[in-house]
Design a protein around this motif. Structure first.
Motif, PDB file in Angstrom:
ATOM      1  N   SER A 144     -10.310  -1.460 -27.811  1.00 19.26           N
ATOM      2  CA  SER A 144      -8.913  -2.035 -27.436  1.00 19.26           C
ATOM      3  C   SER A 144      -9.198  -3.310 -26.597  1.00 19.26           C
ATOM      4  CB  SER A 144      -8.178  -0.935 -26.916  1.00 19.26           C
ATOM      5  OG  SER A 144      -8.796  -0.637 -25.700  1.00 19.26           O
ATOM      6  N   THR A 145     -10.401  -3.181 -25.638  1.00 18.30           N
ATOM      7  CA  THR A 145     -10.573  -4.156 -24.771  1.00 18.30           C
ATOM      8  C   THR A 145     -11.310  -5.462 -25.440  1.00 18.30           C
ATOM      9  OG1 THR A 145     -12.683  -3.191 -24.293  1.00 18.30           O
ATOM     10  CG2 THR A 145     -10.816  -2.968 -22.737  1.00 18.30           C
ATOM     11  N   LYS A 146     -12.112  -5.276 -26.456  1.00 16.67           N
ATOM     12  CA  LYS A 146     -12.473  -6.287 -27.241  1.00 16.67           C
ATOM     13  C   LYS A 146     -11.758  -7.158 -28.045  1.00 16.67           C
ATOM     14  CE  LYS A 146     -16.667  -5.462 -25.403  1.00 16.67           C
ATOM     15  NZ  LYS A 146     -17.115  -6.170 -24.223  1.00 16.67           N
ATOM     16  N   LEU A 147     -10.583  -6.306 -28.847  1.00 14.11           N
ATOM     17  CA  LEU A 147      -9.889  -6.834 -29.525  1.00 14.11           C
ATOM     18  C   LEU A 147      -8.816  -7.578 -28.767  1.00 14.11           C
ATOM     19  CD1 LEU A 147      -9.095  -4.071 -32.013  1.00 14.11           C
ATOM     20  CD2 LEU A 147     -10.490  -6.383 -32.517  1.00 14.11           C
ATOM     21  N   ALA A 148      -8.090  -7.040 -27.547  1.00 15.98           N
ATOM     22  CA  ALA A 148      -7.325  -7.386 -26.898  1.00 15.98           C
ATOM     23  C   ALA A 148      -7.827  -8.834 -26.017  1.00 15.98           C
ATOM     24  CB  ALA A 148      -6.644  -6.411 -25.543  1.00 15.98           C
ATOM     25  N   GLY A 149      -9.296  -8.670 -25.561  1.00 15.28           N
ATOM     26  CA  GLY A 149      -9.767  -9.566 -24.945  1.00 15.28           C
ATOM     27  C   GLY A 149     -10.058 -10.962 -25.901  1.00 15.28           C
ATOM     28  N   ALA A 150     -10.216 -10.789 -27.142  1.00 12.78           N
ATOM     29  CA  ALA A 150     -10.311 -11.807 -28.054  1.00 12.78           C
ATOM     30  C   ALA A 150      -9.129 -12.473 -28.345  1.00 12.78           C
ATOM     31  CB  ALA A 150     -10.896 -11.385 -29.412  1.00 12.78           C
ATOM     32  N   LEU A 151      -7.961 -11.573 -28.317  1.00 13.32           N
ATOM     33  CA  LEU A 151      -6.791 -12.293 -28.796  1.00 13.32           C
ATOM     34  C   LEU A 151      -6.191 -13.110 -27.488  1.00 13.32           C
ATOM     35  CD1 LEU A 151      -3.919 -12.349 -30.528  1.00 13.32           C
ATOM     36  CD2 LEU A 151      -3.480 -10.089 -29.404  1.00 13.32           C
ATOM     37  N   SER A 152      -6.456 -12.241 -26.418  1.00 11.62           N
ATOM     38  CA  SER A 152      -6.019 -13.237 -25.186  1.00 11.62           C
ATOM     39  C   SER A 152      -6.717 -14.733 -25.429  1.00 11.62           C
ATOM     40  CB  SER A 152      -6.356 -12.494 -23.779  1.00 11.62           C
ATOM     41  OG  SER A 152      -6.073 -13.072 -22.794  1.00 11.62           O
ATOM     42  N   VAL A 153      -7.908 -14.744 -25.446  1.00  9.88           N
ATOM     43  CA  VAL A 153      -8.630 -16.016 -25.553  1.00  9.88           C
ATOM     44  C   VAL A 153      -7.965 -17.134 -26.664  1.00  9.88           C
ATOM     45  CG1 VAL A 153     -10.957 -17.153 -25.983  1.00  9.88           C
ATOM     46  CG2 VAL A 153     -10.992 -15.116 -24.696  1.00  9.88           C
ATOM     47  N   ARG A 154      -7.710 -16.394 -27.788  1.00  9.42           N
ATOM     48  CA  ARG A 154      -6.985 -17.243 -28.894  1.00  9.42           C
ATOM     49  C   ARG A 154      -5.696 -17.844 -28.232  1.00  9.42           C
ATOM     50  NH1 ARG A 154      -7.632 -15.191 -34.658  1.00  9.42           N
ATOM     51  NH2 ARG A 154      -6.794 -17.280 -34.989  1.00  9.42           N
TER      52      ARG A 154
ATOM     53  N   ILE B 172      -4.054  -5.665 -20.140  1.00  9.84           N
ATOM     54  CA  ILE B 172      -2.817  -5.053 -20.737  1.00  9.84           C
ATOM     55  C   ILE B 172      -2.896  -4.241 -21.685  1.00  9.84           C
ATOM     56  CG2 ILE B 172      -1.058  -6.169 -22.667  1.00  9.84           C
ATOM     57  CD1 ILE B 172      -1.283  -8.889 -20.964  1.00  9.84           C
ATOM     58  N   ALA B 173      -4.485  -4.031 -22.346  1.00  6.47           N
ATOM     59  CA  ALA B 173      -4.867  -3.116 -23.095  1.00  6.47           C
ATOM     60  C   ALA B 173      -4.921  -1.718 -22.633  1.00  6.47           C
ATOM     61  CB  ALA B 173      -6.225  -3.324 -23.838  1.00  6.47           C
ATOM     62  N   GLY B 174      -5.210  -1.564 -21.151  1.00 13.60           N
ATOM     63  CA  GLY B 174      -5.048  -0.565 -20.391  1.00 13.60           C
ATOM     64  C   GLY B 174      -3.697  -0.049 -20.236  1.00 13.60           C
ATOM     65  N   ILE B 175      -2.582  -0.661 -20.107  1.00  8.91           N
ATOM     66  CA  ILE B 175      -1.265  -0.381 -20.216  1.00  8.91           C
ATOM     67  C   ILE B 175      -0.825   0.103 -21.396  1.00  8.91           C
ATOM     68  CG2 ILE B 175       1.134  -1.359 -19.788  1.00  8.91           C
ATOM     69  CD1 ILE B 175      -0.120  -3.296 -17.913  1.00  8.91           C
ATOM     70  N   LEU B 176      -1.138  -0.633 -22.440  1.00 10.30           N
ATOM     71  CA  LEU B 176      -0.686  -0.083 -23.897  1.00 10.30           C
ATOM     72  C   LEU B 176      -1.518   1.104 -24.377  1.00 10.30           C
ATOM     73  CD1 LEU B 176      -1.006  -3.529 -25.819  1.00 10.30           C
ATOM     74  CD2 LEU B 176       1.036  -2.386 -24.973  1.00 10.30           C
ATOM     75  N   ILE B 177      -2.691   1.408 -24.165  1.00  7.80           N
ATOM     76  CA  ILE B 177      -3.213   2.498 -24.670  1.00  7.80           C
ATOM     77  C   ILE B 177      -3.199   3.867 -23.460  1.00  7.80           C
ATOM     78  CG2 ILE B 177      -5.238   1.413 -25.981  1.00  7.80           C
ATOM     79  CD1 ILE B 177      -7.169   2.175 -23.965  1.00  7.80           C
ATOM     80  N   GLY B 178      -2.452   3.345 -22.204  1.00 12.53           N
ATOM     81  CA  GLY B 178      -2.413   4.521 -21.273  1.00 12.53           C
ATOM     82  C   GLY B 178      -1.221   5.176 -21.475  1.00 12.53           C
ATOM     83  N   PRO B 179      -0.705   5.972 -20.354  1.00 14.85           N
ATOM     84  CA  PRO B 179       0.369   7.094 -20.473  1.00 14.85           C
ATOM     85  C   PRO B 179       1.559   6.249 -20.636  1.00 14.85           C
ATOM     86  CG  PRO B 179      -1.190   7.565 -18.751  1.00 14.85           C
ATOM     87  CD  PRO B 179      -1.783   6.355 -19.391  1.00 14.85           C
ATOM     88  N   ALA B 180       1.835   5.048 -20.220  1.00 15.02           N
ATOM     89  CA  ALA B 180       2.888   4.109 -20.248  1.00 15.02           C
ATOM     90  C   ALA B 180       3.418   3.793 -21.502  1.00 15.02           C
ATOM     91  CB  ALA B 180       2.670   2.847 -19.242  1.00 15.02           C
ATOM     92  N   VAL B 181       2.468   3.823 -22.526  1.00 14.92           N
ATOM     93  CA  VAL B 181       3.041   3.417 -23.784  1.00 14.92           C
ATOM     94  C   VAL B 181       2.530   4.221 -24.840  1.00 14.92           C
ATOM     95  CG1 VAL B 181       3.232   1.315 -25.541  1.00 14.92           C
ATOM     96  CG2 VAL B 181       2.881   0.907 -22.970  1.00 14.92           C
ATOM     97  N   LEU B 182       1.298   4.285 -25.160  1.00 16.51           N
ATOM     98  CA  LEU B 182       0.675   5.176 -26.430  1.00 16.51           C
ATOM     99  C   LEU B 182       0.347   6.387 -25.919  1.00 16.51           C
ATOM    100  CD1 LEU B 182      -0.883   2.174 -28.220  1.00 16.51           C
ATOM    101  CD2 LEU B 182       1.116   3.049 -29.076  1.00 16.51           C
ATOM    102  N   GLY B 183      -0.058   6.510 -24.840  1.00 19.21           N
ATOM    103  CA  GLY B 183      -0.655   7.807 -24.435  1.00 19.21           C
ATOM    104  C   GLY B 183      -2.042   8.222 -24.972  1.00 19.21           C
ATOM    105  N   TRP B 184      -2.741   7.321 -25.564  1.00 15.57           N
ATOM    106  CA  TRP B 184      -4.056   7.705 -26.185  1.00 15.57           C
ATOM    107  C   TRP B 184      -5.157   8.068 -25.073  1.00 15.57           C
ATOM    108  CZ3 TRP B 184      -4.229   3.064 -30.378  1.00 15.57           C
ATOM    109  CH2 TRP B 184      -3.210   3.155 -31.127  1.00 15.57           C
ATOM    110  N   VAL B 185      -5.109   7.242 -23.983  1.00 13.07           N
ATOM    111  CA  VAL B 185      -6.018   7.490 -23.119  1.00 13.07           C
ATOM    112  C   VAL B 185      -5.394   7.931 -21.679  1.00 13.07           C
ATOM    113  CG1 VAL B 185      -8.002   6.683 -21.672  1.00 13.07           C
ATOM    114  CG2 VAL B 185      -7.659   6.046 -24.073  1.00 13.07           C
ATOM    115  N   LYS B 186      -5.840   8.920 -20.907  1.00 10.83           N
ATOM    116  CA  LYS B 186      -5.303   9.469 -19.760  1.00 10.83           C
ATOM    117  C   LYS B 186      -6.125   9.231 -18.610  1.00 10.83           C
ATOM    118  CE  LYS B 186      -1.967  12.631 -22.267  1.00 10.83           C
ATOM    119  NZ  LYS B 186      -2.325  12.164 -23.529  1.00 10.83           N
TER     120      LYS B 186
END
Length: 381
Positions: free
Chosen positions: A13-23, A34-48
């Motif tokens: 997620s960090t590599k893809l989100a970082g590349a998108l941010s640069v683009r 922002i990747a941390g917010i998306l995969i965290g408890p606030a949105v997708l909940g994949w990582v706690k």
């Protein structure tokens, strides 16, 4: 084995989100946050958030600041000590007044308002360091001043926190003399060890007949300095930064630098970026939305103007001053630690804790695009 899955998700997620941010014309670090917010408890909940994430995150931020120390021009840091001090003081005075004022306006008690003012004084430049590094500005005069100001800011804020708690919490018996003495002792010991022992230790350890001895010695120094900093009441990132500077003065600088970056940026630093977003929760935010927005604006503007004014008064032009002020906006993990201590001591009301954490994270999210824009305008001026 859940932590293995966490690592895989974080790295992807960090590599893809970082590349998108640069683009999209933004620093890569913004996408990673922002990747941390998306995969965290606030949105997708994949990582706690858990102890594993916390430990990896701590190593990540220490390595990030160690690399910053390795790349710092020590002579320029010495030349810029006056601007750094002025930026730190300006970046404490204005946020303190602004934080107290906005807290009082929302009906917080005098003690609670004082604490919020102090919380907004904190600065954590780990995100600014990464952004400046991406823009190749870390070794500029502005970058060096930001790093120096962060060291001064950390020491002053810790002392102010101890003073405040000793006066506002009756049972607290903090000795101010002892506290200041520990700070002085830290810099004296680190200076002597960095000058006398670090070169000798590397020279002795590097030739040992095992793999990656120079790199191992550098990490020993980094973690030892960080631990000593924490024991002396100073943020561990300051110890890691000092360790980087010490190693940079030895013949092993380039060897260590070339090998620590792959370790840091492949595994540990991505976990640190994601961990910031994992603190976000949107529970009950609607009720305090105005508080969050106004405190975030006050936090960003006062730090920008306070730090910028300190730079302007010590010889920087307007654009460089704004750039330096922008580099001080992020509150990062330093403010998170202060917020937790405020909650524990009763100086930060529990109902405002989540909102304050969101303010800290928002200032961290604001910093990368703000720095990018300011330096872009400075180059085209």
């Amino acid at each position: 084995m859940e932590f293995i899955l966490y690592l895989a998700i974080i790295i992807v997620s960090t590599k893809l989100a970082g590349a998108l941010s640069v683009r999209l014309g933004q620093p890569a670090v913004l996408g990673k946050l922002i990747a941390g917010i998306l995969i965290g408890p606030a949105v997708l909940g994949w990582v706690k958030p858990d102890d594993f994430i916390g430990h990896f995150s701590e190593i990540g931020v220490l390595l990030l600041m160690f690399i910053a120390g390795l790349e710092t021009d020590l002579d320029q840091l010495r030349r810029n000590w006056k601007p750094s001090f002025a930026v730190a003081v300006g970046g404490i005075l204005l946020p303190f007044v602004g934080g107290y004022g906005i807290a009082a306006a929302f009906g917080l008690s005098s003690n609670e308002a004082l604490f919020l003012g102090l919380l907004l004084c904190a600065t954590s430049v780990s995100i600014s360091v990464q952004t400046l590094k991406e823009m190749d500005k870390l070794q500029s005069r502005e970058g060096t001043t930001i790093l120096g100001a962060a060291v001064v800011d950390d020491v002053l804020v810790v002392i102010l926190l101890a003073v405040m708690m000793s006066f506002l919490i009756p049972a607290n018996d903090v000795s101010l003399g002892l506290l200041i003495g520990k700070k002085v002792l830290f810099f004296v010991v680190i200076g002597l060890v960095g000058w006398l022992l670090v070169p000798r230790f590397l020279k002795w350890f590097a030739p040992l007949k095992v793999t990656e001895t120079a790199m191992s010695a550098a990490l020993i120094i980094c973690f030892a300095f960080s631990y000593f900093a924490e024991e002396m009441g100073i943020a561990g990132i300051i110890g890691a930064f000092a360790a980087g500077i010490a190693v940079s003065q030895t013949p092993f600088k380039h060897q260590v630098e070339s090998k620590v970056e792959p370790i840091a940026y492949t595994l540990f630093v991505p976990v640190f970026f994601v961990s910031i977003g994992l603190h976000i929760t949107f529970d009950g935010v609607g009720e305090q939305l105005l508080f969050i927005v106004l405190v975030t604006i006050v936090a960003a503007v006062t730090k920008l103007l306070g730090g910028g004014l300190g730079a302007r008064l010590t010889g920087f032009n307007n654009r460089s001053s704004i750039a330096i002020g922008a580099g001080m906006v992020s509150r990062g993990e330093v403010a998170l630690i202060i917020a937790a201590s405020g909650l524990e001591s009763g100086l930060l009301p529990e109902k405002y804790f989540t909102s304050v954490i969101l303010v800290v994270i928002l200032t961290t999210l604001i910093t990368p695009p703000l720095l990018k824009q300011v330096f872009k305008e400075r180059q085209t001026a």
